[in-house]
Design a protein around this motif. Structure first.
Motif, PDB file in Angstrom:
ATOM      1  N   LEU A 124       0.849  -1.201   0.000  1.00 22.66           N
ATOM      2  CA  LEU A 124       0.000   0.000   0.000  1.00 22.66           C
ATOM      3  C   LEU A 124       0.880   1.245   0.000  1.00 22.66           C
ATOM      4  O   LEU A 124       0.548   2.262  -0.603  1.00 22.66           O
ATOM      5  CB  LEU A 124      -0.898   0.027   1.240  1.00 22.66           C
ATOM      6  CG  LEU A 124      -2.101  -0.900   1.237  1.00 22.66           C
ATOM      7  CD1 LEU A 124      -2.832  -0.806   2.574  1.00 22.66           C
ATOM      8  CD2 LEU A 124      -3.050  -0.587   0.089  1.00 22.66           C
ATOM      9  N   ASP A 125       2.026   1.161   0.681  1.00 22.75           N
ATOM     10  CA  ASP A 125       2.934   2.306   0.736  1.00 22.75           C
ATOM     11  C   ASP A 125       3.801   2.404  -0.513  1.00 22.75           C
ATOM     12  O   ASP A 125       4.130   3.496  -0.961  1.00 22.75           O
ATOM     13  CB  ASP A 125       3.852   2.178   1.964  1.00 22.75           C
ATOM     14  CG  ASP A 125       3.057   2.247   3.267  1.00 22.75           C
ATOM     15  OD1 ASP A 125       2.032   2.933   3.274  1.00 22.75           O
ATOM     16  OD2 ASP A 125       3.463   1.608   4.245  1.00 22.75           O
TER      17      ASP A 125
ATOM     18  N   TRP B  51       1.234   2.021  -4.960  1.00 22.47           N
ATOM     19  CA  TRP B  51      -0.051   2.614  -5.326  1.00 22.47           C
ATOM     20  C   TRP B  51       0.013   3.326  -6.672  1.00 22.47           C
ATOM     21  O   TRP B  51      -1.025   3.662  -7.244  1.00 22.47           O
ATOM     22  CB  TRP B  51      -0.502   3.610  -4.246  1.00 22.47           C
ATOM     23  CG  TRP B  51       0.571   4.577  -3.884  1.00 22.47           C
ATOM     24  CD1 TRP B  51       1.496   4.423  -2.888  1.00 22.47           C
ATOM     25  CD2 TRP B  51       0.904   5.788  -4.559  1.00 22.47           C
ATOM     26  NE1 TRP B  51       2.371   5.472  -2.895  1.00 22.47           N
ATOM     27  CE2 TRP B  51       2.030   6.332  -3.899  1.00 22.47           C
ATOM     28  CE3 TRP B  51       0.360   6.475  -5.640  1.00 22.47           C
ATOM     29  CZ2 TRP B  51       2.628   7.523  -4.306  1.00 22.47           C
ATOM     30  CZ3 TRP B  51       0.959   7.666  -6.041  1.00 22.47           C
ATOM     31  CH2 TRP B  51       2.081   8.177  -5.374  1.00 22.47           C
ATOM     32  N   ALA B  52       1.209   3.547  -7.200  1.00 22.56           N
ATOM     33  CA  ALA B  52       1.316   4.321  -8.447  1.00 22.56           C
ATOM     34  C   ALA B  52       1.091   3.422  -9.662  1.00 22.56           C
ATOM     35  O   ALA B  52       0.990   2.203  -9.552  1.00 22.56           O
ATOM     36  CB  ALA B  52       2.669   5.005  -8.526  1.00 22.56           C
ATOM     37  N   ASP B  53       1.023   4.062 -10.819  1.00 22.14           N
ATOM     38  CA  ASP B  53       0.762   3.347 -12.074  1.00 22.14           C
ATOM     39  C   ASP B  53       2.060   2.709 -12.585  1.00 22.14           C
ATOM     40  O   ASP B  53       3.006   3.422 -12.910  1.00 22.14           O
ATOM     41  CB  ASP B  53       0.226   4.349 -13.094  1.00 22.14           C
ATOM     42  CG  ASP B  53      -0.186   3.685 -14.399  1.00 22.14           C
ATOM     43  OD1 ASP B  53       0.194   2.519 -14.627  1.00 22.14           O
ATOM     44  OD2 ASP B  53      -0.896   4.341 -15.185  1.00 22.14           O
TER      45      ASP B  53
END
Lengths: 463, 463
Positions: B27-28, B31-33
């Motif tokens: 999650l940390d 999360w980016a694409d």
């Protein structure tokens, strides 16, 4: 030394603290199958029902009109397919704007390759459709019309309410892709189908929204499945759904104040970049726009080089330049707008972005652009008058931004009234040479194809 | 007083601690694409690549053969549709076993309603197809054959390797639904397409696996999308994917020891329940079975009442009885096997289930079944000889298990050689009356339709 600034919220926003907290709680409480009768299943069902109510309230629909999907893309694909199938007897004509998200345009291609017809409604230079153009595209056999609430690349807000009124008058359902705007508020009433994506508002990946108004003829495509009103097959991603709903509510609570703050920061970027950098086109509607997003293009700049240079300075942005895409074609949005695509940068600020990060961006950007331009040997300014009245520049095999750089280097070598013909086989040249003419007040004469591929782009010197 | 025992791992397993830990970290970090070029995107791409390698190793395929999907159901739907489209020129015939997961059977219905043809291969009373039957269903125009690795309701392991050999000989790709077995080990070589579901092995919801061997003709259905080799559209659910891969590796590391331990616990249930409860049919293959799953059916018991009674005692189990389904039809698996469906209970033990919970289950079950039977007025044991040699029992309008209870109450009232005709319009009666005859060594004569709906089921007393 310096911080790291993530300025690509429009691709994916960092997880909102409320989403993280809700996700953790739901991992413990919501892992069981909500279709089961035992206590863990009933608990999961309660969580799912509560999340649906929360999300429906934010969307502005009834809970039983809302289905959760695995992504915004899947919501769009299934939304388009569902209405097309449900209204097949009306016809197989689809209306879309030319600047929709690729998921909508790919769904349109899918229809076209299956024998349906598609009308793409063009946009003006700000990226906006007019309600009249949109209304004019509707036909007796139109099964569905699609219009985004706001554009994902340039931030322009579309006239969704006017389009919805035109659609209602024609008896055509309107699907609104609200992926970029749902964090900021509900879409004006009048839509028939609405799609959203949680990771755009700070929710987790893996959750999309598909709302279908009661009364809209909808036939889910593919194999039947009993979950999510039959509109999205497969086991519900419950912890993520809970987190998505909780974070949407949290984001909405901050939307007023935070939207105003980011709107001012983006306004500062819009105003400063042309002054600080020069030879820049800021694109998109300056007023009717998303609060957090701004896009500009820099003449004589390679978009990929600019991205990497900004990344080295700690800024994460995206680009619609051709050199940053796998297909070497500029973004379809910039093409539809007819604006410059080279050296394109999209800045989209996440919630809570401190103004100091924007200050640092504005401090760093001019030097970064100058160094990229210097590497490419970009022209400094327009030069003297010169000799021959017709010049030919062979830029075949050269990629964006080199054809425009070659053109700019020699335009001063022909007298006013003379022409420069640029030979290029780069897709971006078709967009960027006319855009350069517009920015430089030169006359774009036109293009003609070359026998061996590519085209000749002719420019007449006016100033 | 007593604990809570979740015995429905085959629906959804509780989140494995490794999955939780990996999810939190991702999650940390993730999360980016992953399609973006900046640091957050590159970091996400590294996580995605590593997860794909880990999952591919566990599946036994190359990383570039493996796509992540939003669920096992979507993996099955897209896997079936992709091969059918890719091999359309070969033909539109599909082979499935009669006991596949509903996602496969619904995909088959979808093909049939679109003009294709489907052959369902039947199973024996243990729920197993024979490789010969499976091979015999393959035709020159067969585009795809589907066989689960093990059944999700009764645990029977299917002859996937033999089926794969038959398919290879016929040049037909085999899709193996490995959702129930992937925690325990890879599927034997020979499959062409494989599907799995993370929340079945203790991974998070929102992740399925779709593996397609190089060389299999596959054409993804629906609108194009560049993610996941074009096989599953939409933004990757990266944190969940990372957690799914990490937990699959962790679960596999324990599979040998834990499988042996659960196999013994399930063996104890298989052996004890008929003795402790009486009038019970334990279904599924006693030897070639999943380690953690056992299903049995109790005569004269209402499945839903039994589920609720067990829930009150702290046990969460599922059931294939008709009264627990929204359609009031017994599970298609039990029907295909021809076994008793009334009072059906599936126990599937999560990893780490203490033997004390199984002990408590075996201690509680007899009393729970007895009280459900008492409420329904079930017969205690076969009675004397009686008078009339032909009796008619009108059970029209009565639901499972009442028709069988009425039959059992009066069978002792006819002499040996006499018959009882049960009038019933309950779907389950068609399955349960013959199954009762088999269990009671009575002769099932047959059924004939009634003019007003329903049927007459005739039984001859033999003992």
């Amino acid at each position: 030394m310096f911080g790291v600034s993530y300025f690509d919220a429009a691709s994916s926003a960092p997880l909102h603290p409320v989403a993280r907290q809700a996700l953790l709680a739901a991992l413990d409480e919501g892992w069981a199958d909500p279709a089961r009768l035992y206590r863990e299943g009933r608990r999961a069902r309660l969580l799912l029902d509560a999340a649906r109510e929360t999300a429906a309230e934010a969307v502005g629909c009834r809970p039983d009109e809302l289905s959760f999907t695995p992504s915004g893309t899947v919501a769009l694909h299934r939304g388009v397919a569902g209405v097309l199938a449900g209204r097949r007897r009306v016809g197989r004509h689809l209306v879309v704007s030319a600047v929709e998200h690729s998921a909508v345009l790919h769904a349109a291609e899918s229809l076209a390759s299956d024998g349906g017809t598609v009308t793409e409604v063009g946009v003006d230079r700000l990226g906006r459709v007019t309600a009249d153009d949109f209304a004019g595209a509707l036909r007796a056999d139109t099964a569905l019309a699609c219009l985004q609430s706001a554009n994902h690349e340039v931030g322009t807000v579309q006239p969704a309410a006017e389009a919805a009124a035109a659609c209602a008058a024609a008896g055509v359902p309107l699907l609104v892709d609200a992926a970029q705007s749902l964090a900021w508020g509900p879409v004006d009433a009048g839509w028939s189908v609405l799609a959203g994506s949680a990771h755009k508002w700070g929710g987790p990946a893996g959750v999309g929204l598909l709302a279908v108004r009661k009364g809209v003829r909808f036939a889910a495509s593919g194999p039947v499945d009993e979950r999510e009103s039959g509109r999205s097959p497969g086991f519900e991603n419950l912890p993520a759904i809970v987190a998505a709903a909780a974070s949407l509510r949290a984001v909405r609570a901050e939307a007023g104040a935070e939207g105003a703050r980011l709107r001012e920061l983006v306004g500062r970027i819009r105003a400063s970049v042309p002054e600080l950098v020069g030879d820049v086109e800021v694109v998109g509607d300056p007023v009717r726009r998303l609060p957090h997003l701004v896009t500009f293009s820099c003449l004589y700049v390679d978009g990929e080089a600019l991205l990497h240079a900004l990344d080295r300075e700690g800024f994460s942005v995206s680009s619609g330049s051709s050199c940053t895409s796998s297909t070497l074609t500029p973004s379809h949005v910039l093409r539809a707008m007819g604006v410059l695509s080279e050296g394109n940068v999209r800045v989209s600020l996440p919630l809570g972005t401190p103004s100091s990060e924007v200050d640092r961006f504005l401090a760093v950007l001019p030097g970064v652009v100058a160094s990229v331009r210097a590497e490419l040997g970009a022209p400094a300014a327009s030069a003297g008058s010169g000799g021959a009245s017709e010049l030919v520049v062979d830029a075949l095999g050269k990629r964006c931004p080199l054809p425009v750089i070659e053109l700019a280097k020699v335009i001063g070598d022909v007298p006013v009234g003379g022409t420069v013909a640029v030979l290029s086989d780069d897709e971006a040249a078709r967009l960027d040479i006319p855009a350069w003419c517009e920015m430089r007040s030169q006359e774009y004469v036109g293009e003609s194809p070359l026998p061996g591929g590519g085209a000749e782009f002719v420019v007449r010197r006016v100033v």
